[in-house]
Design an enzyme around this catalytic site. Structure first.
Site, PDB file in Angstrom:
ATOM      1  N   ALA A   1      12.978   8.363   1.893  1.00 43.58           N
ATOM      2  CA  ALA A   1      12.159   8.008   0.734  1.00 43.58           C
ATOM      3  C   ALA A   1      12.305   9.620   0.028  1.00 43.58           C
ATOM      4  O   ALA A   1      12.780   9.896  -0.201  1.00 43.58           O
ATOM      5  CB  ALA A   1      10.854   8.107   0.803  1.00 43.58           C
TER       6      ALA A   1
ATOM      7  N   PHE B   1       8.598  13.630  18.058  1.00 43.01           N
ATOM      8  CA  PHE B   1       8.804  12.370  17.571  1.00 43.01           C
ATOM      9  C   PHE B   1       6.532  11.869  17.564  1.00 43.01           C
ATOM     10  O   PHE B   1       6.253  11.829  15.937  1.00 43.01           O
ATOM     11  CB  PHE B   1       8.650  10.940  17.757  1.00 43.01           C
ATOM     12  CG  PHE B   1       9.930  10.842  17.262  1.00 43.01           C
ATOM     13  CD1 PHE B   1      11.234  11.203  16.205  1.00 43.01           C
ATOM     14  CD2 PHE B   1      10.679   9.934  18.035  1.00 43.01           C
ATOM     15  CE1 PHE B   1      12.180  11.032  16.338  1.00 43.01           C
ATOM     16  CE2 PHE B   1      12.821   9.628  17.992  1.00 43.01           C
ATOM     17  CZ  PHE B   1      13.154  10.309  16.944  1.00 43.01           C
TER      18      PHE B   1
ATOM     19  N   ASP C   1       7.732   9.478   3.750  1.00 49.19           N
ATOM     20  CA  ASP C   1       7.722  10.661   4.416  1.00 49.19           C
ATOM     21  C   ASP C   1       8.169  11.400   3.617  1.00 49.19           C
ATOM     22  O   ASP C   1       9.904  11.627   3.688  1.00 49.19           O
ATOM     23  CB  ASP C   1       7.861  11.513   6.075  1.00 49.19           C
ATOM     24  CG  ASP C   1       6.737  10.658   6.618  1.00 49.19           C
ATOM     25  OD1 ASP C   1       5.496  10.834   5.488  1.00 49.19           O
ATOM     26  OD2 ASP C   1       6.613  10.184   8.040  1.00 49.19           O
TER      27      ASP C   1
ATOM     28  N   HIS D   1       6.335  -5.537  16.890  1.00 51.71           N
ATOM     29  CA  HIS D   1       7.639  -4.639  16.492  1.00 51.71           C
ATOM     30  C   HIS D   1       8.631  -3.524  17.560  1.00 51.71           C
ATOM     31  O   HIS D   1       7.698  -2.568  17.756  1.00 51.71           O
ATOM     32  CB  HIS D   1       7.210  -4.565  15.135  1.00 51.71           C
ATOM     33  CG  HIS D   1       8.454  -3.704  14.319  1.00 51.71           C
ATOM     34  ND1 HIS D   1       9.350  -4.023  13.256  1.00 51.71           N
ATOM     35  CD2 HIS D   1       8.366  -2.618  13.590  1.00 51.71           C
ATOM     36  CE1 HIS D   1       9.970  -3.811  12.389  1.00 51.71           C
ATOM     37  NE2 HIS D   1       9.262  -2.237  12.820  1.00 51.71           N
TER      38      HIS D   1
ATOM     39  N   HIS E   1      -3.822   8.476  10.650  1.00 56.74           N
ATOM     40  CA  HIS E   1      -2.609   8.739   9.870  1.00 56.74           C
ATOM     41  C   HIS E   1      -2.892  10.537  10.066  1.00 56.74           C
ATOM     42  O   HIS E   1      -3.992  10.559   9.644  1.00 56.74           O
ATOM     43  CB  HIS E   1      -2.100   8.814   8.317  1.00 56.74           C
ATOM     44  CG  HIS E   1      -1.170   9.283   7.744  1.00 56.74           C
ATOM     45  ND1 HIS E   1      -1.160   9.948   7.242  1.00 56.74           N
ATOM     46  CD2 HIS E   1       0.006   8.169   7.826  1.00 56.74           C
ATOM     47  CE1 HIS E   1       0.129  10.237   6.397  1.00 56.74           C
ATOM     48  NE2 HIS E   1       0.934   9.750   7.079  1.00 56.74           N
TER      49      HIS E   1
ATOM     50  N   GLU F   1      13.779  -2.593  15.137  1.00 61.57           N
ATOM     51  CA  GLU F   1      13.857  -1.957  13.841  1.00 61.57           C
ATOM     52  C   GLU F   1      14.624  -1.192  14.046  1.00 61.57           C
ATOM     53  O   GLU F   1      14.684  -1.365  14.759  1.00 61.57           O
ATOM     54  CB  GLU F   1      12.551  -1.140  13.173  1.00 61.57           C
ATOM     55  CG  GLU F   1      12.431   0.277  12.445  1.00 61.57           C
ATOM     56  CD  GLU F   1      11.101   0.992  11.957  1.00 61.57           C
ATOM     57  OE1 GLU F   1      10.281   0.424  12.262  1.00 61.57           O
ATOM     58  OE2 GLU F   1      11.283   1.933  12.299  1.00 61.57           O
TER      59      GLU F   1
ATOM     60  N   SER G   1       9.634  -8.836  16.175  1.00 64.42           N
ATOM     61  CA  SER G   1      11.236  -8.032  14.740  1.00 64.42           C
ATOM     62  C   SER G   1      10.751  -6.688  15.642  1.00 64.42           C
ATOM     63  O   SER G   1      10.871  -6.321  16.719  1.00 64.42           O
ATOM     64  CB  SER G   1      10.152  -8.111  13.822  1.00 64.42           C
ATOM     65  OG  SER G   1       8.895  -7.342  14.067  1.00 64.42           O
TER      66      SER G   1
HETATM   67  P1  FAD Z   1       0.026   5.282   2.946  1.00 65.89           P
HETATM   68  O1  FAD Z   1      -0.466   3.971   3.221  1.00 65.89           O
HETATM   69  O2  FAD Z   1       0.566   5.390   1.077  1.00 65.89           O
HETATM   70  O3  FAD Z   1      -1.063   6.322   3.548  1.00 65.89           O
HETATM   71  C1  FAD Z   1      -0.477   8.315   3.131  1.00 65.89           C
HETATM   72  C2  FAD Z   1      -1.729   8.947   3.389  1.00 65.89           C
HETATM   73  O4  FAD Z   1      -2.668   9.082   2.275  1.00 65.89           O
HETATM   74  C3  FAD Z   1      -2.874   8.231   4.700  1.00 65.89           C
HETATM   75  O5  FAD Z   1      -2.963   9.500   5.007  1.00 65.89           O
HETATM   76  C4  FAD Z   1      -4.140   7.447   3.761  1.00 65.89           C
HETATM   77  O6  FAD Z   1      -4.866   7.338   4.508  1.00 65.89           O
HETATM   78  C5  FAD Z   1      -3.980   8.055   2.481  1.00 65.89           C
HETATM   79  N1  FAD Z   1      -4.248   7.084   1.311  1.00 65.89           N
HETATM   80  C6  FAD Z   1      -3.736   5.807   0.944  1.00 65.89           C
HETATM   81  N2  FAD Z   1      -3.717   5.643   0.014  1.00 65.89           N
HETATM   82  C7  FAD Z   1      -4.032   7.059  -0.501  1.00 65.89           C
HETATM   83  C8  FAD Z   1      -5.047   6.772  -2.037  1.00 65.89           C
HETATM   84  N3  FAD Z   1      -4.729   5.821  -2.738  1.00 65.89           N
HETATM   85  N4  FAD Z   1      -5.469   8.226  -2.403  1.00 65.89           N
HETATM   86  C9  FAD Z   1      -5.765   8.925  -1.584  1.00 65.89           C
HETATM   87  N5  FAD Z   1      -5.145   8.687   0.407  1.00 65.89           N
HETATM   88  C10 FAD Z   1      -4.274   8.171   0.301  1.00 65.89           C
HETATM   89  N6  FAD Z   1       8.755   6.645   6.587  1.00 65.89           N
HETATM   90  C11 FAD Z   1       9.593   6.361   5.970  1.00 65.89           C
HETATM   91  O7  FAD Z   1       9.962   7.845   5.618  1.00 65.89           O
HETATM   92  N7  FAD Z   1      10.799   5.724   5.488  1.00 65.89           N
HETATM   93  C12 FAD Z   1      10.378   4.405   6.295  1.00 65.89           C
HETATM   94  O8  FAD Z   1      10.991   3.403   6.535  1.00 65.89           O
HETATM   95  C13 FAD Z   1       9.659   4.348   7.381  1.00 65.89           C
HETATM   96  N8  FAD Z   1       9.139   2.758   7.830  1.00 65.89           N
HETATM   97  C14 FAD Z   1       8.004   3.069   8.696  1.00 65.89           C
HETATM   98  C15 FAD Z   1       7.483   1.512   9.188  1.00 65.89           C
HETATM   99  C16 FAD Z   1       6.406   1.833   9.363  1.00 65.89           C
HETATM  100  C17 FAD Z   1       6.218   0.258  10.984  1.00 65.89           C
HETATM  101  C18 FAD Z   1       5.637   2.832   9.607  1.00 65.89           C
HETATM  102  C19 FAD Z   1       4.197   2.349  10.779  1.00 65.89           C
HETATM  103  C20 FAD Z   1       5.875   3.766   9.721  1.00 65.89           C
HETATM  104  C21 FAD Z   1       6.591   3.973   8.850  1.00 65.89           C
HETATM  105  N9  FAD Z   1       7.509   5.373   8.138  1.00 65.89           N
HETATM  106  C22 FAD Z   1       8.126   5.495   7.234  1.00 65.89           C
HETATM  107  C23 FAD Z   1       6.368   6.637   8.319  1.00 65.89           C
HETATM  108  C24 FAD Z   1       5.223   6.339   6.886  1.00 65.89           C
HETATM  109  O9  FAD Z   1       6.501   6.724   5.306  1.00 65.89           O
HETATM  110  C25 FAD Z   1       4.330   7.822   6.792  1.00 65.89           C
HETATM  111  O10 FAD Z   1       3.723   7.288   8.030  1.00 65.89           O
HETATM  112  C26 FAD Z   1       3.992   7.703   5.347  1.00 65.89           C
HETATM  113  O11 FAD Z   1       3.547   9.601   5.799  1.00 65.89           O
HETATM  114  C27 FAD Z   1       2.761   7.140   5.101  1.00 65.89           C
HETATM  115  O12 FAD Z   1       3.093   5.808   4.805  1.00 65.89           O
HETATM  116  P2  FAD Z   1       2.552   4.412   4.249  1.00 65.89           P
HETATM  117  O13 FAD Z   1       3.006   3.977   3.220  1.00 65.89           O
HETATM  118  O14 FAD Z   1       1.592   4.155   5.958  1.00 65.89           O
HETATM  119  O15 FAD Z   1       1.150   5.853   3.439  1.00 65.89           O
END
Ligand code: FAD
Length: 282
Positions: free
Chosen positions: A46, A210, A103, A260, A143, A12, A10
């Site tokens: 976001a 980055f 983020d 990806h 992370h 992006e 894929s």
């Molecule tokens: P989560 O899985 O929610 O985790 C975030 C942090 O919180 C981690 O440190 C985790 O350990 C911790 N955590 C998770 N759940 C909990 C909980 N229940 N309680 C306490 N702590 C918790 N960013 C954008 O803004 N837009 C995008 O389109 C985008 N696409 C991405 C695509 C990929 C493949 C990747 C790898 C990253 C992308 N990002 C994007 C960046 C991403 O949004 C950031 O890395 C963000 O900080 C974390 O997102 P996440 O979904 O992994 O978060």
């Protein structure tokens, strides 16, 4: 690793901010669509900056015949807005998405209610059942906010338990970090495919910036070699291509369930790596 699934490849994009950027991306999309990737994905701001752009690009390239997966996060958005977006995507025949916490821009992050990705996965499953194949993000080098490796994997598992079907990793240049992570996740009960995210190397300064933000390590030997190219952009690109092609070969040989590519809205590097790996023959 799920050895029964066919590897997926894929690419992006991020939503362009200007008409000129969009025209350029249309050309990039046309070039890369000819490679027949399994899907394109389109990132989502976001903080709200590119939310409309994501929808627009997803629907446009979907209409042109590509499989497109929108990225999605709650950000500061209310649930109604997400429901509308999900309905629009379903109506347009979109059946895959990438669910994230996202983020938030500095300043908004502290004020907004931060909803973790597992909450979004749960919400999408509650609203749309099994319609979407849901990808989530994961981090072989952890992370940046995580308090420990084990916690990070536990939270990753929470997303999978909430209904995620597969995951895409943050980029990395150390294949061992990926293989160790996959093994660790499997032992922790995470058995969904974990697809490596691949960042082509074209510009050291951008890559360093980055990487500092997202917590991806540039190994010392690689950093030192890249710095050595100075203004020799072409030399760096060629070297970067060799390194990233080698990384991809190692990952696939070790059983990675696809790749990806973070294209940065450019076609050249992805095209070249794709051809180096003979992915069109798959
Ligand atoms: P989560 O899985 O929610 O985790 C975030 C942090 O919180 C981690 O440190 C985790 O350990 C911790 N955590 C998770 N759940 C909990 C909980 N229940 N309680 C306490 N702590 C918790 N960013 C954008 O803004 N837009 C995008 O389109 C985008 N696409 C991405 C695509 C990929 C493949 C990747 C790898 C990253 C992308 N990002 C994007 C960046 C991403 O949004 C950031 O890395 C963000 O900080 C974390 O997102 P996440 O979904 O992994 O978060």
């Amino acid at each position: 690793m799920d050895s029964n699934s066919t590897p997926l490849f894929s690419i992006e994009f991020y939503p362009p901010r200007t008409p000129a950027g969009e025209a350029k991306l249309d050309t990039v999309h046309e070039t890369l669509a000819a490679l027949n990737p399994d899907f394109f994905s389109v990132t989502y701001g976001a903080g709200g900056s590119t939310k409309k752009g994501t929808r627009q690009i997803v629907l446009k390239y979907g209409q042109l015949g590509s499989n497109v997966a929108p990225h999605l996060s709650f950000g500061g958005t209310d649930e109604e807005e997400i429901k509308t977006l999900l309905a629009d995507y379903m109506q347009a025949g979109i059946n895959r998405l990438v669910a994230l916490r996202g983020d938030l821009p500095s300043g908004i992050g502290a004020a907004a209610h931060h909803r973790y990705a597992n909450e979004l996965v749960e919400f999408v499953r509650k609203e749309t059942g099994d319609h979407f194949h849901i990808d989530v993000a994961c981090y072989p080098e952890s992370h940046p906010d995580s308090t420990s490796y084990a916690c990070d994997v536990a939270f990753f598992k929470k997303k999978v338990d909430a209904g995620a079907d597969s995951a895409i990793t943050q980029y990395f240049y150390n294949a061992d970090a990926y293989f160790y992570f996959v093994d660790y996740c499997q032992k922790a009960g995470v058995t969904v495919p974990i697809v490596p995210g691949i960042m082509p190397i074209t510009n050291y300064a951008n890559l360093a910036r980055f990487s500092a933000n997202c917590g991806a390590e540039i190994p010392h030997w690689l950093e030192s070699r890249l710095k050595g190219f100075g203004d020799d952009v072409e030399g760096m690109r060629e070297f970067g291509m060799e390194v990233v092609t080698g990384l991809c070969e190692k990952l696939l040989a070790g059983g990675a369930p696809g790749l990806h590519f973070y294209s940065m809205n450019l076609s050249g590097s992805v095209l070249q790596i794709w051809n180096n790996l003979s992915l069109s023959d798959r």
